[in-house]
Design a protein around this motif. Sequence first.
Motif, short mmCIF file in Angstrom:
data_model
loop_
_atom_site.label_atom_id
_atom_site.label_comp_id
_atom_site.label_asym_id
_atom_site.label_seq_id
_atom_site.Cartn_x
_atom_site.Cartn_y
_atom_site.Cartn_z
N GLY A 28 0.95 -1.29 0.21
CA GLY A 28 -0.12 0.01 -0.09
C GLY A 28 0.78 1.06 0.07
O GLY A 28 1.78 1.23 0.64
N ILE A 29 0.23 2.27 -0.63
CA ILE A 29 1.04 3.60 -0.75
C ILE A 29 0.31 4.68 -1.20
O ILE A 29 -0.67 4.42 -1.65
CB ILE A 29 2.22 3.38 -1.83
N SER A 30 0.30 5.91 -0.49
CA SER A 30 -0.56 6.97 -0.71
C SER A 30 -0.12 7.47 -2.21
O SER A 30 0.98 7.54 -2.75
CB SER A 30 -0.35 8.08 0.13
N TYR A 31 -1.45 7.99 -2.88
CA TYR A 31 -1.29 8.54 -4.17
C TYR A 31 -0.27 9.78 -4.38
O TYR A 31 0.47 10.17 -5.23
CB TYR A 31 -2.49 8.74 -5.03
N THR A 32 -0.15 10.48 -3.13
CA THR A 32 0.55 11.83 -3.04
C THR A 32 1.99 11.26 -3.03
O THR A 32 2.75 12.01 -3.50
CB THR A 32 0.28 12.69 -1.74
N THR A 33 2.27 10.35 -2.43
CA THR A 33 3.81 9.73 -2.58
C THR A 33 4.24 9.52 -3.97
O THR A 33 5.10 9.91 -4.37
CB THR A 33 3.84 8.55 -1.62
N VAL A 34 3.28 8.65 -4.58
CA VAL A 34 3.40 8.16 -5.90
C VAL A 34 3.75 9.40 -6.90
O VAL A 34 4.71 9.50 -7.63
CB VAL A 34 2.25 7.30 -6.39
N PHE A 35 2.82 10.28 -6.79
CA PHE A 35 3.09 11.70 -7.62
C PHE A 35 4.22 12.40 -7.24
O PHE A 35 4.69 12.92 -8.29
CB PHE A 35 1.63 12.13 -7.61
N ALA A 36 4.43 12.57 -6.06
CA ALA A 36 5.65 13.14 -5.70
C ALA A 36 6.97 12.64 -6.12
O ALA A 36 7.85 13.12 -6.76
CB ALA A 36 5.78 13.25 -4.30
N VAL A 37 7.01 11.26 -6.28
CA VAL A 37 8.15 10.69 -6.67
C VAL A 37 8.29 10.81 -8.33
O VAL A 37 9.36 11.10 -8.87
CB VAL A 37 8.20 9.09 -6.42
N GLN A 38 7.11 10.65 -8.77
CA GLN A 38 7.02 10.72 -10.39
C GLN A 38 7.38 12.21 -10.86
O GLN A 38 7.75 12.27 -11.93
CB GLN A 38 5.44 10.53 -10.91
N ASN A 39 7.11 13.07 -10.08
CA ASN A 39 7.41 14.35 -10.29
C ASN A 39 8.74 14.77 -10.43
O ASN A 39 9.36 15.49 -11.42
CB ASN A 39 6.46 15.38 -9.69
N ASP A 62 7.30 -0.73 3.02
CA ASP A 62 6.86 0.32 3.96
C ASP A 62 5.26 0.32 3.80
O ASP A 62 4.73 1.33 3.79
CB ASP A 62 7.41 1.69 3.60
N SER A 63 4.63 -0.83 3.65
CA SER A 63 3.33 -0.88 3.29
C SER A 63 2.41 -0.31 4.41
O SER A 63 2.75 -0.88 5.52
CB SER A 63 2.77 -2.07 2.71
N HIS A 64 1.23 0.34 3.93
CA HIS A 64 0.53 0.86 5.15
C HIS A 64 -0.90 0.24 4.83
O HIS A 64 -1.30 0.65 3.73
CB HIS A 64 0.59 2.35 5.67
N SER A 65 -1.79 -0.11 5.79
CA SER A 65 -2.94 -0.75 5.44
C SER A 65 -4.11 0.37 5.19
O SER A 65 -4.92 0.19 4.48
CB SER A 65 -3.58 -1.29 6.62
N THR A 66 -3.65 1.71 5.52
CA THR A 66 -4.67 2.84 5.13
C THR A 66 -4.30 3.40 3.95
O THR A 66 -5.11 4.34 3.32
CB THR A 66 -4.46 3.90 6.50
N SER A 67 -3.15 2.98 3.30
CA SER A 67 -2.80 3.45 1.75
C SER A 67 -3.66 2.52 0.77
O SER A 67 -4.02 1.69 0.97
CB SER A 67 -1.36 3.26 1.62
N GLU A 68 -3.59 3.13 -0.42
CA GLU A 68 -4.09 2.69 -1.71
C GLU A 68 -3.02 1.41 -2.06
O GLU A 68 -1.82 1.40 -1.96
CB GLU A 68 -4.18 3.53 -2.67
N PRO A 69 -3.76 0.34 -2.52
CA PRO A 69 -2.88 -0.81 -3.08
C PRO A 69 -2.28 -0.20 -4.27
O PRO A 69 -2.65 0.46 -5.17
CB PRO A 69 -3.94 -1.95 -3.54
N PHE A 70 -0.97 -0.54 -4.29
CA PHE A 70 -0.22 0.27 -5.47
C PHE A 70 -0.71 -0.22 -6.86
O PHE A 70 -0.66 0.54 -7.77
CB PHE A 70 1.20 -0.20 -5.25
#
Length: 295
Positions: A28-39, A62-70
């Motif tokens: 799991g990962i938050s989309y804000t983290t994904v977009f930040a890395v991509q940017n 570093d998966s968190h249950s509250t995050s979106e599945p990658f």
Amino acid sequence: MELKHQWSEYQANIINALIRVIKGRRFGISYTTVFAVQNILQKRQVEFYDAWGEINALYAEDSHSTSEPFWKLALCQGAGGVLYKPSDTYSGKKEQFRFFRSVFFSYRCLPGMKALPVRIPDRELFNNAVAGNLSNTILLYDMAATQGAKLKNIYHAMLNNHEYEKVMFLHERYGGLEKIDRETLEYHFLFGENKSGKKEFNRFFSENFINDSSDIWRKIYSAGTLDKQIRFMLDIGINPDFPVIENCCKEKVSLRQLLYFVDEISEAYQYLKVDTGFQTFCNAAKIFVEWEKNR
């Protein structure tokens, strides 16, 4: 990896990268983290789908249950990249992600419709129409001193009971079905039970009410019945190149385009063994590809 359908090199790269994500480690990962890395990686000329590999290497532990599945985030991003022009801005990426998350994973609900009013002063005719007694209904209607709106109300009674074979028999004899409220006819076309005469009823509707800008597939998709209705609709000639989804910028995607994309990744999706609304699209894609192959 060789794909099943024709794509540009850019689209094929996205699809292959997406299949690797879906088959890869789950986290799991938050989309804000994904977009930040991509940017950040975008400044180094790294495409957003190539950044998925970097994200997998950096965050899989570093998966968190509250995050979106990658895999789900990548699926929504990948759909945007293949079916629409991918956005270069953070807000645009977020909007596309939310759009396809809604398309693939939101709960869909079949719209309800109230029973049509049946107003026939002649009690005997009313009772026979409501009971679906076709021969008596025809006899009493033919004998009526004034016919007025009786035929319309007979159609209402038969439609309320989903008696499409009788509806079409009456239409062949008397005509007038096209004068019934279009919204009512469309509801029965889209969601009525597949009883005897339904195919003839659907063909009547498609010939009289469907044009080149039809939004039939969008309405079926919105109700969550795409996999249940698709074969029936294709068999009576509904064009698979009609749109099925439309984003906030009014960019449309046809049923064919969407299901080709889903077909490419549906096998990988089965590895996940998860129960989501996306399975509806996988089912529909399988039906569509088989139908197209056997034409």
